[in-house]
Scaffold this motif. Structure first.
Motif, PDB file in Angstrom:
ATOM      1  N   GLU A 164       5.838   1.330  11.866  1.00 55.16           N
ATOM      2  CA  GLU A 164       4.964   2.201  12.655  1.00 55.16           C
ATOM      3  C   GLU A 164       3.765   2.643  11.819  1.00 55.16           C
ATOM      4  O   GLU A 164       2.631   2.633  12.279  1.00 55.16           O
ATOM      5  N   ALA A 165       4.000   3.009  10.563  1.00 59.31           N
ATOM      6  CA  ALA A 165       2.912   3.463   9.685  1.00 59.31           C
ATOM      7  C   ALA A 165       1.953   2.320   9.376  1.00 59.31           C
ATOM      8  O   ALA A 165       0.755   2.532   9.261  1.00 59.31           O
ATOM      9  N   ARG A 166       2.467   1.101   9.215  1.00 62.32           N
ATOM     10  CA  ARG A 166       1.615  -0.045   8.900  1.00 62.32           C
ATOM     11  C   ARG A 166       0.539  -0.211   9.971  1.00 62.32           C
ATOM     12  O   ARG A 166      -0.602  -0.511   9.669  1.00 62.32           O
ATOM     13  N   THR A 212      -1.156   0.436   1.882  1.00 56.26           N
ATOM     14  CA  THR A 212       0.139  -0.199   1.694  1.00 56.26           C
ATOM     15  C   THR A 212       0.404  -0.495   0.223  1.00 56.26           C
ATOM     16  O   THR A 212      -0.427  -1.080  -0.462  1.00 56.26           O
ATOM     17  N   PHE A 213       1.578  -0.085  -0.243  1.00 49.62           N
ATOM     18  CA  PHE A 213       2.056  -0.431  -1.579  1.00 49.62           C
ATOM     19  C   PHE A 213       3.002  -1.609  -1.406  1.00 49.62           C
ATOM     20  O   PHE A 213       3.930  -1.554  -0.593  1.00 49.62           O
ATOM     21  N   VAL A 214       2.768  -2.678  -2.147  1.00 46.02           N
ATOM     22  CA  VAL A 214       3.597  -3.866  -2.063  1.00 46.02           C
ATOM     23  C   VAL A 214       4.197  -4.137  -3.437  1.00 46.02           C
ATOM     24  O   VAL A 214       3.490  -4.120  -4.447  1.00 46.02           O
ATOM     25  N   SER A 215       5.509  -4.369  -3.480  1.00 51.07           N
ATOM     26  CA  SER A 215       6.181  -4.713  -4.730  1.00 51.07           C
ATOM     27  C   SER A 215       6.947  -6.017  -4.558  1.00 51.07           C
ATOM     28  O   SER A 215       7.954  -6.064  -3.836  1.00 51.07           O
ATOM     29  N   ASP A 216       6.459  -7.060  -5.207  1.00 53.63           N
ATOM     30  CA  ASP A 216       7.183  -8.322  -5.181  1.00 53.63           C
ATOM     31  C   ASP A 216       8.479  -8.207  -5.987  1.00 53.63           C
ATOM     32  O   ASP A 216       9.486  -8.812  -5.634  1.00 53.63           O
ATOM     33  N   ASP A 217       8.458  -7.406  -7.076  1.00 49.73           N
ATOM     34  CA  ASP A 217       9.664  -7.234  -7.894  1.00 49.73           C
ATOM     35  C   ASP A 217      10.819  -6.636  -7.091  1.00 49.73           C
ATOM     36  O   ASP A 217      11.957  -7.053  -7.230  1.00 49.73           O
ATOM     37  N   TYR A 218      10.514  -5.651  -6.254  1.00 53.70           N
ATOM     38  CA  TYR A 218      11.559  -5.010  -5.464  1.00 53.70           C
ATOM     39  C   TYR A 218      11.713  -5.642  -4.089  1.00 53.70           C
ATOM     40  O   TYR A 218      12.598  -5.259  -3.331  1.00 53.70           O
ATOM     41  N   MET A 256       9.664  -5.403  -1.441  1.00 57.98           N
ATOM     42  CA  MET A 256       9.421  -4.418  -0.399  1.00 57.98           C
ATOM     43  C   MET A 256       7.967  -4.011  -0.345  1.00 57.98           C
ATOM     44  O   MET A 256       7.193  -4.326  -1.229  1.00 57.98           O
ATOM     45  N   SER A 257       7.646  -3.342   0.744  1.00 57.15           N
ATOM     46  CA  SER A 257       6.335  -2.714   0.864  1.00 57.15           C
ATOM     47  C   SER A 257       6.528  -1.419   1.639  1.00 57.15           C
ATOM     48  O   SER A 257       7.508  -1.259   2.382  1.00 57.15           O
ATOM     49  N   ILE A 258       5.606  -0.493   1.438  1.00 55.98           N
ATOM     50  CA  ILE A 258       5.665   0.772   2.161  1.00 55.98           C
ATOM     51  C   ILE A 258       4.241   1.271   2.361  1.00 55.98           C
ATOM     52  O   ILE A 258       3.392   1.114   1.491  1.00 55.98           O
ATOM     53  N   ASP A 259       3.998   1.817   3.526  1.00 52.40           N
ATOM     54  CA  ASP A 259       2.695   2.393   3.817  1.00 52.40           C
ATOM     55  C   ASP A 259       2.709   3.854   3.402  1.00 52.40           C
ATOM     56  O   ASP A 259       3.564   4.626   3.843  1.00 52.40           O
ATOM     57  N   ALA A 260       1.772   4.209   2.567  1.00 45.36           N
ATOM     58  CA  ALA A 260       1.641   5.600   2.145  1.00 45.36           C
ATOM     59  C   ALA A 260       1.050   6.412   3.287  1.00 45.36           C
ATOM     60  O   ALA A 260       0.178   5.919   4.009  1.00 45.36           O
ATOM     61  N   PRO A 261       1.527   7.637   3.461  1.00 44.37           N
ATOM     62  CA  PRO A 261       0.933   8.451   4.515  1.00 44.37           C
ATOM     63  C   PRO A 261      -0.506   8.808   4.170  1.00 44.37           C
ATOM     64  O   PRO A 261      -0.844   9.008   3.005  1.00 44.37           O
ATOM     65  N   ALA A 262      -1.332   8.863   5.180  1.00 44.38           N
ATOM     66  CA  ALA A 262      -2.718   9.270   4.971  1.00 44.38           C
ATOM     67  C   ALA A 262      -2.737  10.754   4.650  1.00 44.38           C
ATOM     68  O   ALA A 262      -1.978  11.527   5.234  1.00 44.38           O
ATOM     69  N   PRO A 263      -3.559  11.177   3.705  1.00 38.59           N
ATOM     70  CA  PRO A 263      -3.623  12.605   3.396  1.00 38.59           C
ATOM     71  C   PRO A 263      -4.076  13.403   4.619  1.00 38.59           C
ATOM     72  O   PRO A 263      -4.909  12.938   5.389  1.00 38.59           O
ATOM     73  N   GLN A 264      -3.504  14.571   4.777  1.00 40.39           N
ATOM     74  CA  GLN A 264      -3.846  15.412   5.918  1.00 40.39           C
ATOM     75  C   GLN A 264      -5.223  16.038   5.762  1.00 40.39           C
ATOM     76  O   GLN A 264      -5.888  16.326   6.731  1.00 40.39           O
ATOM     77  N   ALA A 293      -9.656  18.323   0.516  1.00 35.28           N
ATOM     78  CA  ALA A 293      -9.000  19.101  -0.543  1.00 35.28           C
ATOM     79  C   ALA A 293      -9.542  18.636  -1.894  1.00 35.28           C
ATOM     80  O   ALA A 293      -9.719  17.434  -2.118  1.00 35.28           O
ATOM     81  N   PRO A 294      -9.817  19.580  -2.813  1.00 35.15           N
ATOM     82  CA  PRO A 294     -10.423  19.191  -4.084  1.00 35.15           C
ATOM     83  C   PRO A 294      -9.502  18.368  -4.989  1.00 35.15           C
ATOM     84  O   PRO A 294      -9.965  17.605  -5.813  1.00 35.15           O
ATOM     85  N   ASN A 295      -8.192  18.511  -4.834  1.00 36.57           N
ATOM     86  CA  ASN A 295      -7.240  17.786  -5.683  1.00 36.57           C
ATOM     87  C   ASN A 295      -6.121  17.213  -4.826  1.00 36.57           C
ATOM     88  O   ASN A 295      -5.557  17.911  -3.991  1.00 36.57           O
ATOM     89  N   ASN A 296      -5.810  15.962  -5.050  1.00 34.17           N
ATOM     90  CA  ASN A 296      -4.720  15.303  -4.334  1.00 34.17           C
ATOM     91  C   ASN A 296      -3.919  14.451  -5.292  1.00 34.17           C
ATOM     92  O   ASN A 296      -4.492  13.644  -6.028  1.00 34.17           O
ATOM     93  N   GLN A 297      -2.592  14.625  -5.276  1.00 33.43           N
ATOM     94  CA  GLN A 297      -1.754  13.664  -5.978  1.00 33.43           C
ATOM     95  C   GLN A 297      -1.604  12.498  -5.026  1.00 33.43           C
ATOM     96  O   GLN A 297      -1.210  12.677  -3.876  1.00 33.43           O
ATOM     97  N   ILE A 298      -1.983  11.314  -5.484  1.00 36.35           N
ATOM     98  CA  ILE A 298      -2.019  10.153  -4.601  1.00 36.35           C
ATOM     99  C   ILE A 298      -0.706   9.394  -4.627  1.00 36.35           C
ATOM    100  O   ILE A 298      -0.156   9.033  -3.588  1.00 36.35           O
TER     101      ILE A 298
END
Length: 165
Positions: A16-18, A25-31, A33-41, A45-50
């Motif tokens: 659904e997120a894709r 999208t973060f993709v890892s061939d080693d694991y 898998m892939s996962i879509d990171a949520p978009a920041p709300q 904001a001046p600082n965001n941990q990504i």
């Protein structure tokens, strides 16, 4: 059974997120898998941990890499001055420091929460953004984990942030 259910739920959410956030999208061939990171709300904001990545735990500590994005009109020289002041405040020892072009690198160590930690950090200025990529490990594990941590930090690249339409 429970693990299978969790995996199926996560895959459903990722699918659904894709659709909504294909560019995060973060993709890892080693694991495998892939996962879509949520978009920041709040992109203002001046600082965001990504993102954060972790190595396997050793000696009850998990070495990690974090990427932060800070909005700043300051020069990298001013950022450097502030960072060195913070290192002094927290009694951290700077092992190396390099400022060249739009990049700043630090290797430092010190004690936090009763543990001697070792860091390698890279600050990259891209437009009004400063991306801070920091690897953290136990000092006692640094020599063993350094190649993987530094390779990851050095692989980081930044491009000026594009505003959403």
């Amino acid at each position: 059974m429970r693990l299978t259910l969790i995996v199926v739920m996560l895959l459903g959410l990722a699918t659904e997120a894709r659709t909504a956030h294909a560019g995060n999208t973060f993709v890892s061939d080693d694991y495998g898998m892939s996962i879509d990171a949520p978009a920041p709300q709040d992109m203002t904001a001046p600082n965001n941990q990504i993102v954060a990545f972790f190595l396997p735990s050793a000696d009850n500590f998990t070495a990690n890499i974090n990427v932060l994005r800070e909005t700043s009109d300051s020069s990298l020289e001013a950022y450097d001055k502030q960072t060195l002041s913070q290192f002094k405040q927290f009694k951290l020892t700077v092992l190396s420091r390099t400022l060249k072009g739009n990049e700043l690198r630090y290797e430092y160590k010190g004690t936090m929460q009763g543990r001697v930690l070792h860091w390698y950090a890279r600050a990259v200025k891209a437009g009004r953004q400063i991306y801070l990529v920091t690897a953290t490990a136990l000092d006692s594990q640094w020599d063993k984990q350094k190649p993987a941590l530094m390779k990851s930090v050095e692989s980081f690249s930044a491009k000026p942030h594009a505003k959403k339409k």
